[in-house]
Structure formats: C-alpha cells, structure tokens
Design a protein around this motif. Structure first.
Motif, PDB file in Angstrom:
ATOM      1  N   VAL A  97       0.859  -1.176   0.000  1.00  0.00           N
ATOM      2  CA  VAL A  97       0.000   0.000   0.000  1.00  0.00           C
ATOM      3  C   VAL A  97       0.899   1.231   0.000  1.00  0.00           C
ATOM      4  N   THR A  98       0.606   2.179  -0.882  1.00  0.00           N
ATOM      5  CA  THR A  98       1.352   3.436  -0.895  1.00  0.00           C
ATOM      6  C   THR A  98       0.852   4.310   0.244  1.00  0.00           C
ATOM      7  N   LEU A  99       1.780   4.801   1.057  1.00  0.00           N
ATOM      8  CA  LEU A  99       1.407   5.651   2.188  1.00  0.00           C
ATOM      9  C   LEU A  99       1.013   7.040   1.693  1.00  0.00           C
ATOM     10  N   PRO A 100       0.039   7.662   2.346  1.00  0.00           N
ATOM     11  CA  PRO A 100      -0.396   9.004   1.927  1.00  0.00           C
ATOM     12  C   PRO A 100       0.638  10.055   2.321  1.00  0.00           C
ATOM     13  N   PRO A 101       0.575  11.237   1.703  1.00  0.00           N
ATOM     14  CA  PRO A 101       1.472  12.326   2.099  1.00  0.00           C
ATOM     15  C   PRO A 101       1.301  12.631   3.585  1.00  0.00           C
ATOM     16  N   GLY A 102       2.400  12.844   4.268  1.00  0.00           N
ATOM     17  CA  GLY A 102       2.356  13.156   5.693  1.00  0.00           C
ATOM     18  C   GLY A 102       2.560  11.947   6.587  1.00  0.00           C
ATOM     19  N   ALA A 103       2.514  10.740   6.032  1.00  0.00           N
ATOM     20  CA  ALA A 103       2.734   9.543   6.843  1.00  0.00           C
ATOM     21  C   ALA A 103       4.201   9.499   7.260  1.00  0.00           C
ATOM     22  N   GLU A 104       4.424   9.193   8.517  1.00  0.00           N
ATOM     23  CA  GLU A 104       5.775   9.182   9.062  1.00  0.00           C
ATOM     24  C   GLU A 104       6.296   7.754   9.177  1.00  0.00           C
ATOM     25  N   GLY A 105       7.594   7.597   8.959  1.00  0.00           N
ATOM     26  CA  GLY A 105       8.214   6.275   9.019  1.00  0.00           C
ATOM     27  C   GLY A 105       8.517   5.802  10.422  1.00  0.00           C
ATOM     28  N   ILE A 119      -2.363  -1.919  11.486  1.00  0.00           N
ATOM     29  CA  ILE A 119      -1.120  -1.149  11.454  1.00  0.00           C
ATOM     30  C   ILE A 119      -1.483   0.322  11.584  1.00  0.00           C
ATOM     31  N   SER A 120      -0.860   0.989  12.552  1.00  0.00           N
ATOM     32  CA  SER A 120      -1.129   2.398  12.817  1.00  0.00           C
ATOM     33  C   SER A 120       0.129   3.209  12.498  1.00  0.00           C
ATOM     34  N   ILE A 121      -0.013   4.169  11.590  1.00  0.00           N
ATOM     35  CA  ILE A 121       1.115   4.980  11.141  1.00  0.00           C
ATOM     36  C   ILE A 121       0.815   6.440  11.467  1.00  0.00           C
ATOM     37  N   PRO A 122       1.678   7.094  12.275  1.00  0.00           N
ATOM     38  CA  PRO A 122       1.441   8.498  12.611  1.00  0.00           C
ATOM     39  C   PRO A 122       1.463   9.385  11.365  1.00  0.00           C
ATOM     40  N   MET A 123       0.582  10.375  11.362  1.00  0.00           N
ATOM     41  CA  MET A 123       0.520  11.334  10.257  1.00  0.00           C
ATOM     42  C   MET A 123       1.067  12.671  10.741  1.00  0.00           C
ATOM     43  N   GLY A 124       1.998  13.230   9.997  1.00  0.00           N
ATOM     44  CA  GLY A 124       2.522  14.559  10.300  1.00  0.00           C
ATOM     45  C   GLY A 124       1.721  15.598   9.536  1.00  0.00           C
ATOM     46  N   GLN A 125       2.167  16.793   9.607  1.00  0.00           N
ATOM     47  CA  GLN A 125       1.502  17.872   8.896  1.00  0.00           C
ATOM     48  C   GLN A 125       1.898  17.819   7.425  1.00  0.00           C
ATOM     49  N   THR A 126       0.914  17.839   6.568  1.00  0.00           N
ATOM     50  CA  THR A 126       1.215  17.898   5.143  1.00  0.00           C
ATOM     51  C   THR A 126       1.380  19.353   4.745  1.00  0.00           C
ATOM     52  N   LYS A 127       2.313  19.585   3.867  1.00  0.00           N
ATOM     53  CA  LYS A 127       2.595  20.946   3.428  1.00  0.00           C
ATOM     54  C   LYS A 127       2.073  21.147   2.016  1.00  0.00           C
ATOM     55  N   GLU A 128       0.809  20.850   1.839  1.00  0.00           N
ATOM     56  CA  GLU A 128       0.199  21.025   0.527  1.00  0.00           C
ATOM     57  C   GLU A 128      -0.372  22.426   0.434  1.00  0.00           C
ATOM     58  N   SER A 129       0.053  23.140  -0.567  1.00  0.00           N
ATOM     59  CA  SER A 129      -0.504  24.463  -0.801  1.00  0.00           C
ATOM     60  C   SER A 129      -0.571  24.694  -2.306  1.00  0.00           C
ATOM     61  N   ALA A 130      -1.506  25.501  -2.692  1.00  0.00           N
ATOM     62  CA  ALA A 130      -1.663  25.808  -4.108  1.00  0.00           C
ATOM     63  C   ALA A 130      -0.536  26.730  -4.543  1.00  0.00           C
ATOM     64  N   LYS A 131      -0.028  26.491  -5.710  1.00  0.00           N
ATOM     65  CA  LYS A 131       1.045  27.321  -6.244  1.00  0.00           C
ATOM     66  C   LYS A 131       0.552  27.915  -7.547  1.00  0.00           C
ATOM     67  N   ARG A 132       0.648  29.225  -7.637  1.00  0.00           N
ATOM     68  CA  ARG A 132       0.169  29.910  -8.839  1.00  0.00           C
ATOM     69  C   ARG A 132       1.256  29.890  -9.894  1.00  0.00           C
ATOM     70  N   ILE A 133       0.873  29.515 -11.118  1.00  0.00           N
ATOM     71  CA  ILE A 133       1.795  29.469 -12.227  1.00  0.00           C
ATOM     72  C   ILE A 133       1.475  30.634 -13.155  1.00  0.00           C
ATOM     73  N   GLU A 134       2.479  31.424 -13.460  1.00  0.00           N
ATOM     74  CA  GLU A 134       2.292  32.550 -14.351  1.00  0.00           C
ATOM     75  C   GLU A 134       2.175  32.056 -15.784  1.00  0.00           C
ATOM     76  N   VAL A 135       1.185  32.551 -16.494  1.00  0.00           N
ATOM     77  CA  VAL A 135       1.000  32.204 -17.903  1.00  0.00           C
ATOM     78  C   VAL A 135       1.580  33.345 -18.727  1.00  0.00           C
ATOM     79  N   LYS A 136       2.574  33.029 -19.557  1.00  0.00           N
ATOM     80  CA  LYS A 136       3.230  34.038 -20.375  1.00  0.00           C
ATOM     81  C   LYS A 136       2.648  33.996 -21.791  1.00  0.00           C
ATOM     82  N   PRO A 137       2.535  35.149 -22.399  1.00  0.00           N
ATOM     83  CA  PRO A 137       2.009  35.161 -23.780  1.00  0.00           C
ATOM     84  C   PRO A 137       2.990  34.488 -24.727  1.00  0.00           C
TER      85      PRO A 137
END
Length: 139
Positions: A97-105, A119-137
């Motif tokens: 099973v692939t562990l989700p983001p924030g799962a600690e080893g 099986i119990s795996i501690p979850m840390g804080q995920t650092k997911e944030s939206a990132k704005r991408i500039e669109v150039k002409p």
C-alpha cells in the motif's frame, strides 16, 4: 473518520478464491493470494487493517516500510484432523500500500487480534498548498 482514495480491486480477492477452488493446484490466478485490506485516517494516524485469519503473528507475518510503501507479507499453514480425516490449508499472502502524504516512518505500530492485523502509522503535517503558475504570452 475519513477515507483516503486508494486504488482497490475489491472483487479480485473473491474471484481469486473462486478460481482457486475450481482449478487444480498450480494453476492459481495469481502466484500468491491477495490480502483484503481497508484503510482510514483516525485521530492523526493512517490505519491499515488486513484480514489474515489462522496465522501466528509472531512468526508468520512480516510488516515493512520502504520509500512510502507499506508491505505486508504472511504465510499460513493449517492442518485439521478430525475422526480419521485430515484437511489442510496453506498459502502465502502479500499486499503493498502506498502511504499518503504526511505519513511518518517512525512510530509505526502493528497489532493482531481475532484474525485482523492492524497497522497504525502516525501522520505529520502535510505541506500542501496551491502554487500559482504565471502564464506568459506566446508568439
């Protein structure tokens, strides 16, 4: 309790069991049996439960984590003798099973009770944030 999106093939273990029941030994649908698992996030822990009845958890189960992959391996060998008749059941099982983001080893715990490996795996804080991408002409 929230459910994480995990790619599952819920009918696959049942089809595997059905196939194996009607085919001669050696023609199994898969080389080993699949473990039935469920996963949830509860109280800051990623919880994976696997159905593995009839095993000795001290010597028949191996749980490992490597590169965000949780692997459960088990081997079962049972023999029942009753009134001059014997019957046996054996097989090896595995599931990754692939562990989700924030799962600690670190701090992972595994328990086995009534045929269920938890099986119990501690979850840390995920650092997911939206990132704005500039669109150039373009030209």
């Amino acid at each position: 309790m929230s459910r994480l999106p995990v790619h599952r093939t819920s009918l696959l273990p049942d089809l595997n069991d059905l196939w194996n029941a009607f085919t001669p030994p050696g023609l199994a649908l898969f080389g080993t049996h699949l473990l039935r698992v469920e996963d949830t996030v509860e109280d800051g822990h990623y919880i994976v439960r696997a159905e593995i009845p009839g095993i000795d958890p001290a010597k028949d189960v191996e749980v490992s984590v490597q590169e965000r992959q949780l692997t459960i391996k088990a081997e079962r060998s049972e023999k029942h003798v009753e009134k001059g008749r014997s019957e046996f059941n054996y097989g090896s099982f595995y599931r990754t099973v692939t562990l989700p983001p924030g799962a600690e080893g670190e701090g992972i715990e595994a328990t086995y009770a009534k045929g269920i490996l938890t099986i119990s795996i501690p979850m840390g804080q995920t650092k997911e944030s939206a990132k704005r991408i500039e669109v150039k002409p373009g030209e």
